[in-house]
Design an enzyme around this catalytic site. Structure first.
Site, PDB file in Angstrom:
ATOM      1  N   GLY A  69      -6.129  30.506 -85.740  1.00  0.00           N
ATOM      2  CA  GLY A  69      -6.062  31.810 -85.066  1.00  0.00           C
ATOM      3  C   GLY A  69      -5.696  31.624 -83.604  1.00  0.00           C
ATOM      4  N   LEU A  70      -5.429  32.751 -82.983  1.00  0.00           N
ATOM      5  CA  LEU A  70      -5.033  32.740 -81.568  1.00  0.00           C
ATOM      6  C   LEU A  70      -6.136  32.153 -80.690  1.00  0.00           C
ATOM      7  CD1 LEU A  70      -3.558  36.354 -81.371  1.00  0.00           C
ATOM      8  CD2 LEU A  70      -2.245  34.222 -81.153  1.00  0.00           C
ATOM      9  N   SER A  71      -5.735  31.724 -79.509  1.00  0.00           N
ATOM     10  CA  SER A  71      -6.718  31.328 -78.503  1.00  0.00           C
ATOM     11  C   SER A  71      -7.596  32.553 -78.218  1.00  0.00           C
ATOM     12  CB  SER A  71      -5.975  30.890 -77.235  1.00  0.00           C
ATOM     13  OG  SER A  71      -6.891  30.620 -76.207  1.00  0.00           O
ATOM     14  N   GLY A  72      -8.893  32.340 -78.209  1.00  0.00           N
ATOM     15  CA  GLY A  72      -9.814  33.441 -77.922  1.00  0.00           C
ATOM     16  C   GLY A  72     -10.191  34.278 -79.137  1.00  0.00           C
ATOM     17  N   SER A  73      -9.701  33.878 -80.319  1.00  0.00           N
ATOM     18  CA  SER A  73     -10.009  34.673 -81.519  1.00  0.00           C
ATOM     19  C   SER A  73     -11.411  34.385 -82.056  1.00  0.00           C
ATOM     20  CB  SER A  73      -8.961  34.419 -82.606  1.00  0.00           C
ATOM     21  OG  SER A  73      -8.928  33.046 -82.946  1.00  0.00           O
ATOM     22  N   GLY A  74     -12.024  33.327 -81.564  1.00  0.00           N
ATOM     23  CA  GLY A  74     -13.395  33.023 -81.997  1.00  0.00           C
ATOM     24  C   GLY A  74     -13.508  31.831 -82.932  1.00  0.00           C
ATOM     25  N   LYS A  75     -12.465  30.992 -82.986  1.00  0.00           N
ATOM     26  CA  LYS A  75     -12.472  29.835 -83.894  1.00  0.00           C
ATOM     27  C   LYS A  75     -13.657  28.908 -83.620  1.00  0.00           C
ATOM     28  CE  LYS A  75      -8.433  28.329 -82.497  1.00  0.00           C
ATOM     29  NZ  LYS A  75      -8.180  29.315 -81.437  1.00  0.00           N
ATOM     30  N   SER A  76     -13.797  28.497 -82.359  1.00  0.00           N
ATOM     31  CA  SER A  76     -14.853  27.528 -82.022  1.00  0.00           C
ATOM     32  C   SER A  76     -16.231  28.139 -82.247  1.00  0.00           C
ATOM     33  CB  SER A  76     -14.740  27.096 -80.553  1.00  0.00           C
ATOM     34  OG  SER A  76     -13.458  26.595 -80.309  1.00  0.00           O
ATOM     35  N   SER A 143      -3.339  25.889 -84.527  1.00  0.00           N
ATOM     36  CA  SER A 143      -2.421  25.514 -85.626  1.00  0.00           C
ATOM     37  C   SER A 143      -1.449  26.656 -85.918  1.00  0.00           C
ATOM     38  CB  SER A 143      -3.184  25.095 -86.884  1.00  0.00           C
ATOM     39  OG  SER A 143      -4.307  25.897 -87.155  1.00  0.00           O
TER      40      SER A 143
HETATM   41  N1  LIG Z   1       0.352  26.614 -74.165  1.00  0.00           N
HETATM   42  C1  LIG Z   1      -0.829  26.772 -74.777  1.00  0.00           C
HETATM   43  N2  LIG Z   1      -0.904  27.479 -75.937  1.00  0.00           N
HETATM   44  C2  LIG Z   1      -2.075  27.630 -76.550  1.00  0.00           C
HETATM   45  N3  LIG Z   1      -3.257  27.092 -76.110  1.00  0.00           N
HETATM   46  C3  LIG Z   1      -3.223  26.364 -74.979  1.00  0.00           C
HETATM   47  C4  LIG Z   1      -2.018  26.178 -74.276  1.00  0.00           C
HETATM   48  N4  LIG Z   1      -2.295  25.417 -73.169  1.00  0.00           N
HETATM   49  C5  LIG Z   1      -3.596  25.150 -73.206  1.00  0.00           C
HETATM   50  N5  LIG Z   1      -4.175  25.714 -74.275  1.00  0.00           N
HETATM   51  C6  LIG Z   1      -5.590  25.529 -74.618  1.00  0.00           C
HETATM   52  O1  LIG Z   1      -5.610  24.549 -75.660  1.00  0.00           O
HETATM   53  C7  LIG Z   1      -6.351  24.988 -76.775  1.00  0.00           C
HETATM   54  C8  LIG Z   1      -5.534  24.889 -78.051  1.00  0.00           C
HETATM   55  O2  LIG Z   1      -5.514  23.631 -78.518  1.00  0.00           O
HETATM   56  P1  LIG Z   1      -5.108  23.404 -80.038  1.00  0.00           P
HETATM   57  O3  LIG Z   1      -5.116  21.935 -80.247  1.00  0.00           O
HETATM   58  O4  LIG Z   1      -5.997  24.200 -80.920  1.00  0.00           O
HETATM   59  O5  LIG Z   1      -3.617  23.987 -80.111  1.00  0.00           O
HETATM   60  S1  LIG Z   1      -2.504  23.753 -81.232  1.00  0.00           S
HETATM   61  O6  LIG Z   1      -3.151  23.885 -82.544  1.00  0.00           O
HETATM   62  O7  LIG Z   1      -1.923  22.428 -81.047  1.00  0.00           O
HETATM   63  O8  LIG Z   1      -1.488  24.797 -81.003  1.00  0.00           O
HETATM   64  C9  LIG Z   1      -6.651  26.451 -76.578  1.00  0.00           C
HETATM   65  O9  LIG Z   1      -8.015  26.541 -76.909  1.00  0.00           O
HETATM   66  P2  LIG Z   1      -8.635  27.755 -77.729  1.00  0.00           P
HETATM   67  O10 LIG Z   1      -8.665  28.871 -76.739  1.00  0.00           O
HETATM   68  O11 LIG Z   1      -9.998  27.251 -78.091  1.00  0.00           O
HETATM   69  O12 LIG Z   1      -7.794  28.045 -78.916  1.00  0.00           O
HETATM   70  C10 LIG Z   1      -6.316  26.747 -75.125  1.00  0.00           C
HETATM   71  O13 LIG Z   1      -7.502  26.838 -74.399  1.00  0.00           O
HETATM   72  N1  LIG Z   2     -17.627  37.316 -83.361  1.00  0.00           N
HETATM   73  C1  LIG Z   2     -17.463  37.504 -82.070  1.00  0.00           C
HETATM   74  N2  LIG Z   2     -17.719  38.713 -81.507  1.00  0.00           N
HETATM   75  C2  LIG Z   2     -17.538  38.899 -80.188  1.00  0.00           C
HETATM   76  N3  LIG Z   2     -17.112  37.948 -79.313  1.00  0.00           N
HETATM   77  C3  LIG Z   2     -16.851  36.739 -79.837  1.00  0.00           C
HETATM   78  C4  LIG Z   2     -16.993  36.452 -81.225  1.00  0.00           C
HETATM   79  N4  LIG Z   2     -16.648  35.181 -81.444  1.00  0.00           N
HETATM   80  C5  LIG Z   2     -16.296  34.684 -80.244  1.00  0.00           C
HETATM   81  N5  LIG Z   2     -16.414  35.599 -79.282  1.00  0.00           N
HETATM   82  C6  LIG Z   2     -16.117  35.405 -77.862  1.00  0.00           C
HETATM   83  O1  LIG Z   2     -14.710  35.270 -77.752  1.00  0.00           O
HETATM   84  C7  LIG Z   2     -14.388  34.278 -76.806  1.00  0.00           C
HETATM   85  C8  LIG Z   2     -13.503  33.218 -77.457  1.00  0.00           C
HETATM   86  O2  LIG Z   2     -14.244  32.542 -78.445  1.00  0.00           O
HETATM   87  P1  LIG Z   2     -13.876  31.062 -78.857  1.00  0.00           P
HETATM   88  O3  LIG Z   2     -14.776  30.698 -79.980  1.00  0.00           O
HETATM   89  O4  LIG Z   2     -13.873  30.174 -77.662  1.00  0.00           O
HETATM   90  O5  LIG Z   2     -12.385  31.279 -79.393  1.00  0.00           O
HETATM   91  P2  LIG Z   2     -11.258  30.201 -79.723  1.00  0.00           P
HETATM   92  O6  LIG Z   2     -11.947  28.924 -80.094  1.00  0.00           O
HETATM   93  O7  LIG Z   2     -10.487  30.807 -80.855  1.00  0.00           O
HETATM   94  O8  LIG Z   2     -10.444  30.102 -78.477  1.00  0.00           O
HETATM   95  C9  LIG Z   2     -15.701  33.727 -76.263  1.00  0.00           C
HETATM   96  O9  LIG Z   2     -15.992  34.357 -75.057  1.00  0.00           O
HETATM   97  C10 LIG Z   2     -16.699  34.108 -77.331  1.00  0.00           C
HETATM   98  O10 LIG Z   2     -17.984  34.326 -76.801  1.00  0.00           O
END
Ligand SMILES: Nc1ncnc2c1ncn2[C@@H]1O[C@H](COP(=O)(O)OS(=O)(=O)O)[C@@H](OP(=O)(O)O)[C@H]1O
Ligand SMILES: Nc1ncnc2c1ncn2[C@@H]1O[C@H](COP(=O)(O)OP(=O)(O)O)[C@@H](O)[C@H]1O
Length: 239
Positions: A69-76, A143
């Site tokens: 999923g997108l960055s910030g979607s809540g994966k971690s 991914s």
């Molecule tokens: N250009 C760009 N695009 C997307 N994300 C970026 C980028 N640069 C840095 N980050 C940070 O790196 C985290 C993503 O790493 P990933 O290994 O999951 O990415 S990927 O699967 O190889 O696309 C991702 O973490 P998450 O927010 O937890 O998803 C971002 O914080």
């Molecule tokens: N189920 C949820 N409901 C509301 N907020 C959430 C939820 N899961 C995650 N968040 C919030 O969304 C933000 C991104 O979560 P994170 O797990 O770091 O996402 P990712 O790993 O996809 O980047 C964090 O601030 C987290 O607290």
């Protein structure tokens, strides 16, 4: 030096089974991997302790839960809630988080397409090893490219790769922006950011989709519970 005659039969799984006869010791059997080997003359070494025995010990089935999923979607967050809930049930799990793996194993990789592909390939290979160890491996990485995720799926036995799609709209992820990266991307200070100026290819057929209910995102524990119900129904929480 003994001499060998080797008959090679290529099986449907891409392995070549050789019937090697050794003129001094009679017949021996070797299994050789023919795909994915960077160099020739690599022989797969089998041990008597195998995945099935490890699963019996752990009372679970090894598999990979792949959270995309997108960055910030809540994966971690879901990955953590899931590992915590399974741990509480006595199940052995391990989280491979994209962010964390990029601190070590994948610290040489950038975010250009071929490096993302290599990032996913390595995470997929490590996840496969953990699943073979009998663990429930939770891989959590953006991914973004379908073919890279599908390549990881194809490395595992049928059913053992469970794709979980964090189907959270970009506007929600962007509003969360816990690391301030969307803001930087919008300002042009990060180039090639997923969802902004780099593609995210949503799964077409994932096993599990986690999404908002109307405008509300369910709590991470509820999302984790959905995954656990799936594992239970498919028999992964017993040997
Ligand atoms: N250009 C760009 N695009 C997307 N994300 C970026 C980028 N640069 C840095 N980050 C940070 O790196 C985290 C993503 O790493 P990933 O290994 O999951 O990415 S990927 O699967 O190889 O696309 C991702 O973490 P998450 O927010 O937890 O998803 C971002 O914080
Ligand atoms: N189920 C949820 N409901 C509301 N907020 C959430 C939820 N899961 C995650 N968040 C919030 O969304 C933000 C991104 O979560 P994170 O797990 O770091 O996402 P990712 O790993 O996809 O980047 C964090 O601030 C987290 O607290």
């Amino acid at each position: 030096m003994p001499s060998y005659t080797v008959d090679v039969e290529v099986k449907s799984n891409g392995r070549a089974v050789t019937n090697d006869s050794d003129d001094s010791n009679g017949s021996i059997r070797l299994e050789k991997s023919t795909i994915g080997c960077g160099s020739a003359n690599i022989v797969w070494h089998k041990c008597s302790v195998e995945k099935i025995g490890r699963q019996e010990l752990l009372q679970q089935k090894g598999c990979v839960i792949w959270i995309t999923g997108l960055s910030g979607s809540g994966k971690s967050t879901v990955a953590c809630a899931l590992t915590k809930a399974l741990h509480a049930r006595g199940k052995l799990t391990y989280v491979l988080d994209g962010d964390n793996v990029r601190h070590g194993l994948n610290s040489d990789l950038t975010f250009k397409a071929e490096d993302r592909a290599e990032n996913i390939r390595r995470i997929g290979e490590v996840a496969k090893l953990f699943a073979d160890a009998g663990l429930i491996c939770i891989a959590s990485a953006i991914s973004p490219y379908r073919k890279d995720r599908d390549a990881c799926r194809s490395k595992l036995p049928d059913g053992d790769f469970i794709e979980v799609f964090m189907d959270i709209p970009l506007c929600v992820c962007e509003a969360r922006d816990p690391k301030g990266l969307y803001k930087l991307a919008r300002a042009g200070k990060i180039k090639g950011f997923t969802g902004i100026d780099d593609p995210y290819e949503a799964p077409l057929n994932s096993e599990i989709v986690l999404q908002q209910e109307g405008e509300v995102c369910p709590p991470p524990e509820a999302m984790a519970e959905k995954v656990i119900s799936y594992l239970e129904a498919k028999g992964y929480l017993q040997a």
